[in-house]
Design a protein around this motif. Structure first.
Motif, short mmCIF file in Angstrom:
data_model
loop_
_atom_site.label_atom_id
_atom_site.label_comp_id
_atom_site.label_asym_id
_atom_site.label_seq_id
_atom_site.Cartn_x
_atom_site.Cartn_y
_atom_site.Cartn_z
N GLY A 26 33.45 23.49 -8.29
CA GLY A 26 34.49 23.71 -7.30
C GLY A 26 33.98 24.37 -6.05
N GLY A 27 34.92 24.87 -5.24
CA GLY A 27 34.61 25.41 -3.93
C GLY A 27 33.71 26.63 -3.94
N ASN A 28 33.77 27.43 -5.03
CA ASN A 28 32.93 28.63 -5.06
C ASN A 28 31.44 28.29 -5.04
OD1 ASN A 28 33.25 27.71 -7.87
ND2 ASN A 28 31.99 29.48 -8.37
N VAL A 29 31.10 27.09 -5.49
CA VAL A 29 29.71 26.63 -5.44
C VAL A 29 29.45 25.92 -4.11
CG1 VAL A 29 27.91 25.37 -6.65
CG2 VAL A 29 29.86 26.22 -7.92
N ILE A 30 30.32 25.01 -3.78
CA ILE A 30 30.13 24.15 -2.61
C ILE A 30 30.09 24.94 -1.31
CG2 ILE A 30 31.21 22.31 -1.24
CD1 ILE A 30 32.38 21.28 -3.96
N ASP A 31 30.94 25.97 -1.21
CA ASP A 31 31.09 26.70 0.05
C ASP A 31 30.03 27.78 0.26
OD1 ASP A 31 33.35 25.17 0.37
OD2 ASP A 31 34.71 26.69 -0.42
N ASN A 32 29.15 27.97 -0.71
CA ASN A 32 28.16 29.04 -0.61
C ASN A 32 26.77 28.45 -0.88
OD1 ASN A 32 26.34 31.20 -1.68
ND2 ASN A 32 28.12 32.52 -1.36
N SER A 33 25.93 28.42 0.15
CA SER A 33 24.63 27.74 0.02
C SER A 33 23.74 28.38 -1.04
CB SER A 33 23.91 27.72 1.36
OG SER A 33 23.72 29.03 1.85
N ASN A 35 24.82 30.02 -3.81
CA ASN A 35 25.38 29.63 -5.11
C ASN A 35 25.03 28.17 -5.44
OD1 ASN A 35 26.52 32.12 -5.48
ND2 ASN A 35 28.62 31.49 -5.04
N LEU A 36 25.11 27.31 -4.42
CA LEU A 36 24.83 25.89 -4.64
C LEU A 36 23.38 25.68 -5.02
CD1 LEU A 36 25.89 22.98 -4.57
CD2 LEU A 36 25.26 22.88 -2.16
N TYR A 37 22.46 26.34 -4.33
CA TYR A 37 21.04 26.23 -4.66
C TYR A 37 20.78 26.66 -6.10
CZ TYR A 37 16.01 27.13 -4.67
OH TYR A 37 14.69 27.13 -4.99
N ARG A 38 21.35 27.81 -6.48
CA ARG A 38 21.14 28.34 -7.83
C ARG A 38 21.73 27.40 -8.88
NH1 ARG A 38 22.97 34.43 -9.76
NH2 ARG A 38 22.58 34.17 -11.98
N PHE A 39 22.94 26.91 -8.61
CA PHE A 39 23.59 26.01 -9.57
C PHE A 39 22.79 24.73 -9.75
CE2 PHE A 39 26.05 22.16 -10.11
CZ PHE A 39 26.61 22.38 -11.36
N LEU A 40 22.40 24.10 -8.64
CA LEU A 40 21.70 22.81 -8.73
C LEU A 40 20.33 22.96 -9.40
CD1 LEU A 40 22.63 21.21 -5.29
CD2 LEU A 40 23.57 20.67 -7.56
N LYS A 98 26.50 14.09 0.13
CA LYS A 98 25.11 13.82 0.54
C LYS A 98 24.29 15.11 0.60
CE LYS A 98 26.28 9.72 0.39
NZ LYS A 98 26.15 9.13 -0.96
N ASN A 99 24.93 16.23 0.90
CA ASN A 99 24.22 17.51 0.87
C ASN A 99 23.77 17.83 -0.56
OD1 ASN A 99 23.28 20.10 1.88
ND2 ASN A 99 25.04 20.98 0.82
N ILE A 100 24.66 17.62 -1.52
CA ILE A 100 24.31 17.86 -2.92
C ILE A 100 23.17 16.94 -3.37
CG2 ILE A 100 25.16 17.59 -5.30
CD1 ILE A 100 27.88 18.63 -4.31
N VAL A 101 23.27 15.67 -3.01
CA VAL A 101 22.23 14.71 -3.38
C VAL A 101 20.88 15.11 -2.79
CG1 VAL A 101 21.44 12.32 -3.05
CG2 VAL A 101 23.80 12.77 -3.77
N ALA A 102 20.88 15.51 -1.53
CA ALA A 102 19.64 15.91 -0.88
C ALA A 102 19.04 17.15 -1.55
CB ALA A 102 19.89 16.19 0.61
N GLN A 103 19.92 18.10 -1.92
CA GLN A 103 19.45 19.31 -2.60
C GLN A 103 18.83 18.97 -3.95
OE1 GLN A 103 19.46 22.49 -1.51
NE2 GLN A 103 20.55 22.16 0.40
N LEU A 104 19.45 18.04 -4.69
CA LEU A 104 18.91 17.66 -6.00
C LEU A 104 17.56 16.95 -5.86
CD1 LEU A 104 22.12 16.57 -7.94
CD2 LEU A 104 20.56 18.42 -8.56
#
Length: 281
Positions: A26-33, A35-40, A98-104
């Protein structure tokens, strides 16, 4: 009964030792770079096959306001008129996906960003107008997902990343609840893999006291769930999430977990993670 048992055993045999995680963020991951890096990073480290599902309502609301399009919500649900559909398509399928895909890809994960229209993976039906016209909102059922197409994609080495958009088969995109998409994907893929469905959000799991992280409930079965609802420990936004979860377990998903995105790495290390939903006490 014997025939059912035989069919079930056949499905189990076909799975071999294949595991699959279907994870919704959800947004708590997506809205925080951060958090997103750590999650991915943790997502990528999980063994077996993986499918990621995401929404992005907060970003869509911000862009709508910037463009002068007033977001319309009824009981927390977005009314998707044609202007809103254009915005959520730009945000969900474009910017966020596409941001998530690029990060992965940076972690060596060959992710591929998808809507339900891509590959005809998820068909939905436009929600019928009753007391409220939700606009271009799609509802999905047990016939919406074609699992073999997804199996082929994953066996070819790709990690699907789905945004919260589906299609009706007649050329129309539809905004569809990401929790529901994750649950439907889990059920559809459970015929082919030992599937664990995970909902990651901003709490450590289901809490007895929403303001006290130490009140985490480690395990919930159907009977205990009924008790928690009667006591109003669980209410509002958590209800559809848990209803979807128990429905998924009843339809073959091996396990459902609800927990904080920052704690996902505990799964890989076999540490307790979030609230586990089970089909019996």
């Amino acid at each position: 009964m014997n025939k059912i048992a035989t069919v079930s055993a056949k499905h189990e045999h076909n799975k071999g030792d294949k595991t699959l995680y279907v994870i919704k963020i959800g947004g708590n991951v997506i809205d925080n770079s951060e958090n997103l890096y750590r999650f991915l990073k943790d997502f990528n480290a999980l063994p077996g096959f993986k499918i990621l599902v995401h929404g992005g309502g907060k970003v869509a609301t911000q862009l709508s306001e910037t463009l002068g399009i007033e977001p319309k919500l009824v009981d927390g649900r977005r009314i998707t008129d044609i202007e809103t559909l254009r915005v959520v398509t730009m945000v969900y399928a474009g910017l966020i996906n596409k941001n998530i895909v690029a990060q992965l890809q940076r972690f060596g994960n060959n992710a591929i960003g998808l809507t339900g229209a891509d590959g005809d993976f998820i068909r939905a039906k436009k929600r019928p107008v009753k007391t409220i016209d939700y606009g271009f909102v799609g509802d999905i059922d047990e016939n919406s997902i074609k699992p073999q197409n997804l199996v082929n994609l994953m066996e070819a080495g790709f990690t699907p990343v789905f945004c919260a958009l589906t299609h009706d088969g007649e050329g129309q995109l539809l905004n569809t609840n990401a929790d529901t998409i994750a649950s439907a994907l889990g059920v559809a893929m459970a015929k082919h893999y030992y599937t664990t469905l995970i909902y990651c959000f901003e709490k450590k799991g289901v809490l007895k006291d929403i303001n006290d992280e130490s009140s985490l409930i480690r395990e919930i079965g159907p009977d205990y769930y009924d008790e928690l609802k009667k006591e109003q420990v669980i209410h509002s936004g958590m209800l559809p999430k848990l209803d979807n979860a128990f429905a998924a377990i009843a339809c073959g998903v091996k396990k459902v977990i609800i927990g904080h995105s920052n704690d996902l790495g505990q799964l890989k290390d076999d540490q307790p993670f979030g609230t586990h939903l089970i089909n019996r006490l």
